[in-house]
Design an enzyme around this catalytic site. Structure first.
Site, PDB file in Angstrom:
ATOM      1  N   TYR A 125       3.844  46.594  49.242  1.00 56.50           N
ATOM      2  CA  TYR A 125       2.877  47.671  49.479  1.00 56.50           C
ATOM      3  C   TYR A 125       1.801  47.698  48.416  1.00 56.50           C
ATOM      4  O   TYR A 125       0.638  47.937  48.679  1.00 56.50           O
ATOM      5  CB  TYR A 125       3.600  49.030  49.468  1.00 56.50           C
ATOM      6  CG  TYR A 125       3.939  49.524  50.836  1.00 56.50           C
ATOM      7  CD1 TYR A 125       3.316  50.627  51.371  1.00 56.50           C
ATOM      8  CD2 TYR A 125       4.870  48.861  51.599  1.00 56.50           C
ATOM      9  CE1 TYR A 125       3.627  51.076  52.636  1.00 56.50           C
ATOM     10  CE2 TYR A 125       5.195  49.299  52.865  1.00 56.50           C
ATOM     11  CZ  TYR A 125       4.567  50.404  53.369  1.00 56.50           C
ATOM     12  OH  TYR A 125       4.864  50.841  54.616  1.00 56.50           O
ATOM     13  N   HIS A 182      11.148  53.979  49.982  1.00 56.00           N
ATOM     14  CA  HIS A 182      11.536  52.620  50.348  1.00 56.00           C
ATOM     15  C   HIS A 182      12.973  52.352  49.919  1.00 56.00           C
ATOM     16  O   HIS A 182      13.377  52.705  48.810  1.00 56.00           O
ATOM     17  CB  HIS A 182      10.632  51.595  49.648  1.00 56.00           C
ATOM     18  CG  HIS A 182       9.299  51.458  50.284  1.00 56.00           C
ATOM     19  ND1 HIS A 182       8.194  50.988  49.622  1.00 56.00           N
ATOM     20  CD2 HIS A 182       8.867  51.752  51.535  1.00 56.00           C
ATOM     21  CE1 HIS A 182       7.152  50.993  50.438  1.00 56.00           C
ATOM     22  NE2 HIS A 182       7.553  51.455  51.608  1.00 56.00           N
ATOM     23  N   ARG A 208       4.064  58.667  55.460  1.00 61.77           N
ATOM     24  CA  ARG A 208       3.820  57.903  56.680  1.00 61.77           C
ATOM     25  C   ARG A 208       3.103  58.837  57.657  1.00 61.77           C
ATOM     26  O   ARG A 208       3.274  60.052  57.600  1.00 61.77           O
ATOM     27  CB  ARG A 208       5.140  57.454  57.308  1.00 61.77           C
ATOM     28  CG  ARG A 208       5.947  56.495  56.452  1.00 61.77           C
ATOM     29  CD  ARG A 208       7.277  56.145  57.126  1.00 61.77           C
ATOM     30  NE  ARG A 208       8.006  55.157  56.329  1.00 61.77           N
ATOM     31  CZ  ARG A 208       8.923  55.459  55.405  1.00 61.77           C
ATOM     32  NH1 ARG A 208       9.219  56.727  55.168  1.00 61.77           N
ATOM     33  NH2 ARG A 208       9.540  54.507  54.724  1.00 61.77           N
ATOM     34  N   HIS A 258      -2.034  53.669  57.926  1.00 62.24           N
ATOM     35  CA  HIS A 258      -1.000  53.145  57.033  1.00 62.24           C
ATOM     36  C   HIS A 258      -1.610  52.610  55.736  1.00 62.24           C
ATOM     37  O   HIS A 258      -0.971  52.626  54.684  1.00 62.24           O
ATOM     38  CB  HIS A 258      -0.218  52.043  57.750  1.00 62.24           C
ATOM     39  CG  HIS A 258       1.248  52.059  57.403  1.00 62.24           C
ATOM     40  ND1 HIS A 258       2.041  53.184  57.546  1.00 62.24           N
ATOM     41  CD2 HIS A 258       2.054  51.106  56.893  1.00 62.24           C
ATOM     42  CE1 HIS A 258       3.274  52.900  57.153  1.00 62.24           C
ATOM     43  NE2 HIS A 258       3.306  51.653  56.750  1.00 62.24           N
ATOM     44  N   LYS A 315      12.391  57.325  57.172  1.00 63.72           N
ATOM     45  CA  LYS A 315      13.067  56.352  58.041  1.00 63.72           C
ATOM     46  C   LYS A 315      14.566  56.368  57.794  1.00 63.72           C
ATOM     47  O   LYS A 315      15.014  56.474  56.655  1.00 63.72           O
ATOM     48  CB  LYS A 315      12.533  54.942  57.732  1.00 63.72           C
ATOM     49  CG  LYS A 315      11.253  54.601  58.448  1.00 63.72           C
ATOM     50  CD  LYS A 315      10.972  53.136  58.253  1.00 63.72           C
ATOM     51  CE  LYS A 315       9.667  52.733  58.916  1.00 63.72           C
ATOM     52  NZ  LYS A 315       9.317  51.347  58.608  1.00 63.72           N
ATOM     53  N   ARG A 359      -1.577  55.003  52.941  1.00 62.59           N
ATOM     54  CA  ARG A 359      -0.280  55.063  52.240  1.00 62.59           C
ATOM     55  C   ARG A 359      -0.156  53.914  51.250  1.00 62.59           C
ATOM     56  O   ARG A 359       0.307  54.090  50.122  1.00 62.59           O
ATOM     57  CB  ARG A 359       0.827  55.030  53.295  1.00 62.59           C
ATOM     58  CG  ARG A 359       2.239  55.107  52.758  1.00 62.59           C
ATOM     59  CD  ARG A 359       3.189  55.352  53.933  1.00 62.59           C
ATOM     60  NE  ARG A 359       4.436  54.635  53.827  1.00 62.59           N
ATOM     61  CZ  ARG A 359       5.504  55.072  53.151  1.00 62.59           C
ATOM     62  NH1 ARG A 359       5.446  56.200  52.485  1.00 62.59           N
ATOM     63  NH2 ARG A 359       6.615  54.380  53.135  1.00 62.59           N
TER      64      ARG A 359
END
Length: 307
Positions: free
Chosen positions: A287, A278, A161, A252, A184, A255
């Site tokens: 994605y 994820h 990210r 993004h 995250k 990615r």
């Protein structure tokens, strides 16, 4: 929180602490949850013309929920934002009902408005390469060009990210064979570093004019402060204008491209999920923008009973 009763306010703070401590929720998530639930409680106070204590909150009906949704939806709050707000309110209510011993069905059965999920748009391999080549010649400062190339190469080559790439410190360089990334929600993952990414960072290090003490940010702005995500977004915006790429060609998207290009090369979805950090496989599938035909092709090629 002036319009919220003290009991509801205390319950909300306890729940937020629970989300932070036990669920590992990020600060941005906590802030969003707090805003969404406070707005909801404030609306109910006005709607019912009385402060919503815990007893009153247990009495909320489906008609009250509909009134809140009708009031909240508007030009600035689309179906996606509404769904997020409802999700926050439901999470709070699920916890509160368990703690206080009431039946939360009216809140939990409220349906979010339908919305079309926007699929991420990965760049084709040649477009990703063209983006990096273009960025390399954009700045009249060689060290800035080298910096921008290094950042984009990390996004595309390692699936980082933008916040993760810009969070690297000088002591992380020269880059090792694998990077330990805290993503995250404090989730940790190990990402292999391609030689191209290591070389790009080395080229930047040789040219960077700012002192790179171990605890300083690796990537620097012109005046020596930490490089911002906005700066990289602008660099890519300038490059995509020159290349005629769509507005979806953002940091993004690099990615997304990492995931898609790995899948196209025969990568395994679960392995790619690990590399991206994820929590759920469905996010990785979004994605990689995998269509059914592509999945069937992989299945038919890999499954022992196929054919």
């Amino acid at each position: 929180m002036g319009l919220v009763s003290p009991a509801a306010r205390d319950a909300l703070q306890t729940w937020l602490e629970h989300q932070r401590a036990l669920k590992g929720a990020a600060e941005n998530t906590i802030t969003a949850y707090q805003g969404d639930v406070v707005d909801f409680l404030a609306f109910m106070t006005a709607h019912k013309a009385q402060a919503q204590g815990l007893g009153a909150l247990a009495e909320i009906k489906i008609t009250d929920m509909r009134a809140w949704m009708a009031r909240t939806r508007g030009p600035d709050v689309g179906p996606r934002s509404m769904a997020r707000k409802l999700s926050a309110v439901k999470a709070f209510y699920r916890w509160l009902a368990e703690r206080e011993g009431f039946e939360p069905t009216a809140v939990l059965s409220t349906r979010a408005p339908k919305y079309q999920k926007k699929l991420p748009r990965p760049l084709a391999v040649d477009a990703a390469k063209a983006m990096i080549d273009c960025v390399e010649i954009q700045s009249d400062r060689p060290w800035v060009s080298a910096r921008d190339v290094a950042v984009l190469t990390l996004l595309w080559g390692c699936g980082l990210r933008i916040s993760e790439a810009l969070g690297l410190l000088a002591r992380d360089a020269p880059l090792p064979d694998t990077l330990r990334i805290i993503g995250k929600g404090g989730k940790e993952r190990v990402v292999p570093v391609l030689p191209a990414a290591r070389d790009a960072v080395d080229a930047y290090l040789r040219l960077c004019p700012h002192p790179l003490t171990p605890d300083a940010p690796l990537f620097r702005a012109i005046r020596g402060g930490a490089l911002s995500a906005r700066s990289i977004a602008k660099v890519m915006a300038d490059a995509r204008m020159q290349l005629g790429l769509p507005a979806t060609a953002t940091p993004h998207a690099m990615r997304h491209s990492f995931a898609t290009h790995l899948l196209d090369a025969g990568g395994d979805l679960r392995a790619i999920q690990e590399l991206l950090g994820h929590a759920s496989l469905s996010t990785t599938q979004a994605y990689t923008a995998v269509d059914t035909a592509r999945l069937m092709e992989v299945y038919n090629r890999a499954h022992p009973k196929a054919g």
